[in-house]
Each structure stands twice: as structure tokens, then as C-alpha cells.
Design a protein around this motif. Structure first.
Motif, mmCIF file in Angstrom:
data_model
loop_
_atom_site.group_PDB
_atom_site.id
_atom_site.type_symbol
_atom_site.label_atom_id
_atom_site.label_comp_id
_atom_site.label_asym_id
_atom_site.label_seq_id
_atom_site.Cartn_x
_atom_site.Cartn_y
_atom_site.Cartn_z
ATOM 1 N N LEU A 165 0.832 -1.206 0.000
ATOM 2 C CA LEU A 165 0.000 0.000 0.000
ATOM 3 C C LEU A 165 0.867 1.257 0.000
ATOM 4 C CD1 LEU A 165 -2.827 1.189 0.077
ATOM 5 C CD2 LEU A 165 -2.736 1.083 2.586
ATOM 6 N N LEU A 166 1.977 1.241 0.732
ATOM 7 C CA LEU A 166 2.861 2.408 0.781
ATOM 8 C C LEU A 166 3.468 2.698 -0.591
ATOM 9 C CD1 LEU A 166 4.206 4.594 2.488
ATOM 10 C CD2 LEU A 166 6.037 2.954 2.993
ATOM 11 N N VAL A 167 3.871 1.656 -1.299
ATOM 12 C CA VAL A 167 4.423 1.847 -2.644
ATOM 13 C C VAL A 167 3.374 2.492 -3.553
ATOM 14 C CG1 VAL A 167 5.232 0.654 -4.721
ATOM 15 C CG2 VAL A 167 6.135 0.015 -2.486
ATOM 16 N N LEU A 168 2.156 1.966 -3.511
ATOM 17 C CA LEU A 168 1.085 2.529 -4.335
ATOM 18 C C LEU A 168 0.824 3.985 -3.961
ATOM 19 C CD1 LEU A 168 -1.369 -0.500 -4.339
ATOM 20 C CD2 LEU A 168 -0.298 0.493 -6.369
ATOM 21 N N LEU A 169 0.819 4.276 -2.675
ATOM 22 C CA LEU A 169 0.568 5.641 -2.214
ATOM 23 C C LEU A 169 1.632 6.611 -2.713
ATOM 24 C CD1 LEU A 169 -0.809 7.789 -0.410
ATOM 25 C CD2 LEU A 169 0.557 6.899 1.506
ATOM 26 N N LEU A 170 2.892 6.252 -2.531
ATOM 27 C CA LEU A 170 3.977 7.169 -2.888
ATOM 28 C C LEU A 170 4.124 7.339 -4.397
ATOM 29 C CD1 LEU A 170 6.684 6.158 -0.256
ATOM 30 C CD2 LEU A 170 5.100 8.092 -0.191
ATOM 31 N N VAL A 171 4.057 6.226 -5.134
ATOM 32 C CA VAL A 171 4.223 6.319 -6.592
ATOM 33 C C VAL A 171 3.016 7.001 -7.229
ATOM 34 C CG1 VAL A 171 4.555 5.027 -8.723
ATOM 35 C CG2 VAL A 171 5.718 4.298 -6.635
ATOM 36 N N ALA A 172 1.801 6.567 -6.838
ATOM 37 C CA ALA A 172 0.597 7.146 -7.434
ATOM 38 C C ALA A 172 0.305 8.537 -6.891
ATOM 39 C CB ALA A 172 -0.603 6.228 -7.181
ATOM 40 N N GLY A 173 0.917 8.891 -5.769
ATOM 41 C CA GLY A 173 0.748 10.234 -5.243
ATOM 42 C C GLY A 173 1.787 11.199 -5.764
ATOM 43 N N THR A 174 2.673 10.732 -6.638
ATOM 44 C CA THR A 174 3.754 11.579 -7.148
ATOM 45 C C THR A 174 3.775 11.626 -8.679
ATOM 46 O OG1 THR A 174 5.112 11.051 -5.218
ATOM 47 C CG2 THR A 174 6.234 11.964 -7.125
ATOM 48 N N LEU A 175 3.965 10.492 -9.336
ATOM 49 C CA LEU A 175 4.092 10.487 -10.796
ATOM 50 C C LEU A 175 2.859 11.060 -11.507
ATOM 51 C CD1 LEU A 175 5.948 7.117 -11.500
ATOM 52 C CD2 LEU A 175 6.900 9.417 -11.235
ATOM 53 N N PRO A 176 1.641 10.671 -11.131
ATOM 54 C CA PRO A 176 0.481 11.277 -11.795
ATOM 55 C C PRO A 176 0.393 12.787 -11.578
ATOM 56 C CG PRO A 176 -0.144 9.223 -10.745
ATOM 57 C CD PRO A 176 1.225 9.554 -10.253
ATOM 58 N N ASN A 177 0.881 13.279 -10.430
ATOM 59 C CA ASN A 177 0.911 14.727 -10.210
ATOM 60 C C ASN A 177 1.812 15.413 -11.242
ATOM 61 O OD1 ASN A 177 -0.762 14.402 -8.045
ATOM 62 N ND2 ASN A 177 0.781 14.800 -6.485
ATOM 63 N N LEU A 178 2.937 14.787 -11.529
ATOM 64 C CA LEU A 178 3.837 15.333 -12.555
ATOM 65 C C LEU A 178 3.147 15.367 -13.919
ATOM 66 C CD1 LEU A 178 7.258 13.698 -11.611
ATOM 67 C CD2 LEU A 178 6.849 16.150 -11.920
ATOM 68 N N ALA A 179 2.408 14.306 -14.228
ATOM 69 C CA ALA A 179 1.698 14.265 -15.510
ATOM 70 C C ALA A 179 0.642 15.369 -15.580
ATOM 71 C CB ALA A 179 1.055 12.895 -15.704
ATOM 72 N N GLN A 180 -0.113 15.548 -14.493
ATOM 73 C CA GLN A 180 -1.136 16.589 -14.465
ATOM 74 C C GLN A 180 -0.512 17.972 -14.613
ATOM 75 O OE1 GLN A 180 -4.431 16.210 -14.386
ATOM 76 N NE2 GLN A 180 -4.924 18.390 -14.215
ATOM 77 N N PHE A 181 0.595 18.195 -13.933
ATOM 78 C CA PHE A 181 1.291 19.480 -14.027
ATOM 79 C C PHE A 181 1.807 19.731 -15.449
ATOM 80 C CE2 PHE A 181 5.555 21.477 -13.956
ATOM 81 C CZ PHE A 181 5.170 22.780 -13.661
ATOM 82 N N ALA A 182 2.435 18.719 -16.033
ATOM 83 C CA ALA A 182 3.032 18.882 -17.357
ATOM 84 C C ALA A 182 1.980 19.165 -18.423
ATOM 85 C CB ALA A 182 3.825 17.625 -17.718
ATOM 86 N N LEU A 183 0.799 18.553 -18.290
ATOM 87 C CA LEU A 183 -0.207 18.669 -19.343
ATOM 88 C C LEU A 183 -1.223 19.783 -19.108
ATOM 89 C CD1 LEU A 183 -0.785 14.853 -19.838
ATOM 90 C CD2 LEU A 183 0.305 16.405 -21.466
ATOM 91 N N ILE A 184 -1.474 20.129 -17.837
ATOM 92 C CA ILE A 184 -2.514 21.116 -17.538
ATOM 93 C C ILE A 184 -1.989 22.310 -16.751
ATOM 94 C CG2 ILE A 184 -4.743 21.503 -16.416
ATOM 95 C CD1 ILE A 184 -4.889 19.725 -18.889
ATOM 96 N N GLY A 185 -1.215 22.041 -15.690
ATOM 97 C CA GLY A 185 -0.727 23.136 -14.861
ATOM 98 C C GLY A 185 -0.692 22.750 -13.393
ATOM 99 N N PRO A 186 -0.309 23.669 -12.504
ATOM 100 C CA PRO A 186 -0.049 23.335 -11.106
ATOM 101 C C PRO A 186 -1.247 23.402 -10.168
ATOM 102 C CG PRO A 186 0.614 25.586 -11.521
ATOM 103 C CD PRO A 186 0.125 25.045 -12.834
ATOM 104 N N ASN A 187 -2.384 23.880 -10.635
ATOM 105 C CA ASN A 187 -3.514 24.096 -9.727
ATOM 106 C C ASN A 187 -4.404 22.859 -9.642
ATOM 107 O OD1 ASN A 187 -2.751 26.793 -9.188
ATOM 108 N ND2 ASN A 187 -3.651 27.426 -11.149
ATOM 109 N N PHE A 188 -4.036 21.942 -8.781
ATOM 110 C CA PHE A 188 -4.804 20.714 -8.601
ATOM 111 C C PHE A 188 -4.518 20.165 -7.206
ATOM 112 C CE2 PHE A 188 -0.708 19.515 -10.343
ATOM 113 C CZ PHE A 188 -0.314 18.463 -9.545
ATOM 114 N N GLY A 189 -5.314 19.211 -6.799
ATOM 115 C CA GLY A 189 -5.100 18.559 -5.513
ATOM 116 C C GLY A 189 -6.079 17.421 -5.327
ATOM 117 N N GLY A 190 -5.807 16.590 -4.355
ATOM 118 C CA GLY A 190 -6.714 15.499 -4.022
ATOM 119 C C GLY A 190 -6.073 14.129 -4.126
ATOM 120 N N LEU A 191 -6.665 13.178 -3.429
ATOM 121 C CA LEU A 191 -6.150 11.807 -3.357
ATOM 122 C C LEU A 191 -6.669 10.935 -4.494
ATOM 123 C CD1 LEU A 191 -4.314 10.355 -1.184
ATOM 124 C CD2 LEU A 191 -6.426 9.454 -0.200
#
Length: 280
Positions: free
Chosen positions: A183-209
């Protein structure tokens, strides 16, 4: 036999078993460290799990009382005519604890605490500390936590409730079956890499689990495809609902971090594929 869930009160567990018997589901009770486990035969796992979740949603429904009377499990007059599960609040807390693990509960409390402080006047301070980097040029290892911490911020009551319910339901299941490490691996990886994708494609204004939640969905979905009898397997209706929710975001019906959701789903699916190879 497969465990469909654990209840803190053995009397409540007996009521559910009595009701499932009227539905043709053969269930048994087994004492465990954190309460009473309800187990069923493997072919009846998914039906049993659905009844267990329905019981959690409305444990005081008359159907369970009626089933207990029919089976003779309810005390007769003079012995206490009411089948008492205990205080509703206590039953809720017991279910919350028994269906999760330390990591699940820790993140649940953390996100709830952040949401509470957000709404009592600290929103600006919290956002200032936890939001994603404003630009590529401003990224710095000295503030590396910003890659992950947007996952802990929620902007509305529906947002936080939706995410934390799914985190508790799926994260607790994964932690109980596969351990806190998975669960920790899923939390850290999915809580980080998808954020980078969202930032790169849309921008920095986002949040949530939500990206992490979709990673849990992907993990349970693919695990169930490899092993339909796994306790992690999700009913098709659940998967269909969450995939429809994802699609609606991309179609513009809701303002969501769509690429974080999609990225999380792919992270969870990939982790499930890796884990399935190691378990063969």
C-alpha cells in the motif's frame, strides 16, 4: 473458506450470518485478533462480500433482526428481547478499524486533519506549503515534498468524502491482504508520478487523493483479473462506475485532475502486473 470481512461485535456478525443463510449463502464465524471474521466458501465469496458491505451501510435494518428471530439467535422474553449490536457510534468505529490497517488509518486521519484546518481559516497557509511547484524553473529538491503533498489537499466536502471512503475501502483491503508495504508503494508512486503528468499537461492548480484512489482501483481490478477468487477482486459494477467517472472527467462534465486520475490508474495496473508475476 474465504474471509469476507471482520466485525468487532460477535452478535452483529451472527445477525449477518443468519441473514445470509436466508439468502442461500453458507457462512461461518471465526474469532480473530481484532474481532469476529465471517467466512464463506470460495464460490460464494462475491455474493457474501456484497451482503457484508450492505450490512455495513445499514446494520440496524429490520432484515437482520428478522433473520435472527427466525434462526433463534435472538434472546427470548425475559432474556432481553432486543438484539443489541452495541452503540451505533461504537459499531462504526469498530468497522472503520477492523476493515483497515495502520497506514490506511494514518492517511485517513491526516487528510481529515488537513481538511479540518483548511476550513477553519488556514486554507491559504496550507496551500502555500503544500501546493505543487508553480513552474518547471521553480522545482527544487529542497522542496521535494511538493511533488506528493497536493494529493493530501481537498477543495470540497464531496471531494474529501469521496476520496477517503474509497481510500478506506480499497486501501484497507490491500493493506490487510498484501501488507502495508504494498500500500505504501502505491501511495507514494501514485501520489507523485500522476501529479507530474497533471502538471506537465494542464498546470499546477490541482489537488486530491483521487490519483491514489485510481491506483488502488487499477491494482484491485488487475489482481481480480488474474485471480477472480482473490479478496481484492472488485465487482464489475464498481469498476464500471469508477471508469465511467474517469471518462466523464475527460468529457468535461466535471472539473477534475483527469491526467492524475488516469496516471494513477496506470500505476496501479502496472503494480498489479508486477506483483502477479512475483506470486506465480
Amino acid at each position: 473458506m474465504m474471509e469476507i470481512g471482520v466485525l468487532g461485535d460477535p452478535r452483529a456478525a451472527q445477525a449477518l450470518v443468519d441473514y445470509m443463510a436466508t439468502q442461500g449463502i453458507r457462512a461461518q464465524l471465526q474469532p480473530v485478533e481484532d474481532g469476529t471474521a465471517i467466512v464463506v466458501e470460495s464460490p460464494q465469496y462475491h455474493r457474501g462480500r456484497e451482503e457484508y458491505e450492505r450490512f455495513l451501510a445499514e446494520p440496524y435494518h429490520r432484515r437482520y433482526m428478522a433473520a435472527s428471530w427466525e434462526s433463534g439467535a435472538v434472546p427470548q422474553r425475559g432474556e432481553g428481547a432486543r438484539f443489541d449490536y452495541g452503540a451505533p457510534g461504537l459499531q462504526f468505529v469498530q468497522s472503520l478499524i477492523t476493515q483497515s490497517g495502520p497506514l490506511t488509518l494514518l492517511l485517513l486521519l491526516l487528510c481529515s486533519g488537513i481538511w479540518l484546518f483548511w476550513n477553519i481559516g488556514f486554507a491559504e497557509s496550507i496551500f502555500g506549503v503544500m501546493h505543487f511547484f508553480p513552474s518547471w524553473e521553480q522545482m527544487s529538491l529542497s522542496e521535494g515534498w511538493r511533488l506528493f503533498t497536493p494529493s493530501l489537499i481537498h477543495f470540497s466536502a464531496m471531494h474529501v468524502i469521496f476520496n477517503l471512503l474509497w481510500w478506506w475501502y480499497l486501501g484497507g483491503r490491500i493493506e490487510r491482504e498484501r501488507g502495508a508495504g504494498t500500500l505504501l508503494v502505491l501511495l507514494l508512486v501514485a501520489g507523485t508520478l500522476p501529479n507530474l503528468a497533471q502538471f506537465a499537461l494542464i498546470g499546477p492548480n490541482f489537488g486530491g487523493l483521487s490519483g491514489v484512489v485510481y491506483a488502488l482501483v487499477g491494482y484491485c481490478w488487475i489482481t481480480g483479473r488474474f485471480d477472480p477468487q482473490s479478496p481484492l477482486a472488485l465487482p464489475p459494477a464498481y469498476v464500471g462506475f469508477l471508469l465511467l467517472w474517469l471518462a466523464m472527467g475527460f468529457m468535461g462534465f466535471m472539473n477534475m485532475a483527469n491526467y492524475a486520475h488516469l496516471g494513477g490508474l496506470l500505476v496501479g495496473m502496472g503494480q498489479a502486473l508486477l506483483d502477479s508475476r512475483t506470486r506465480r
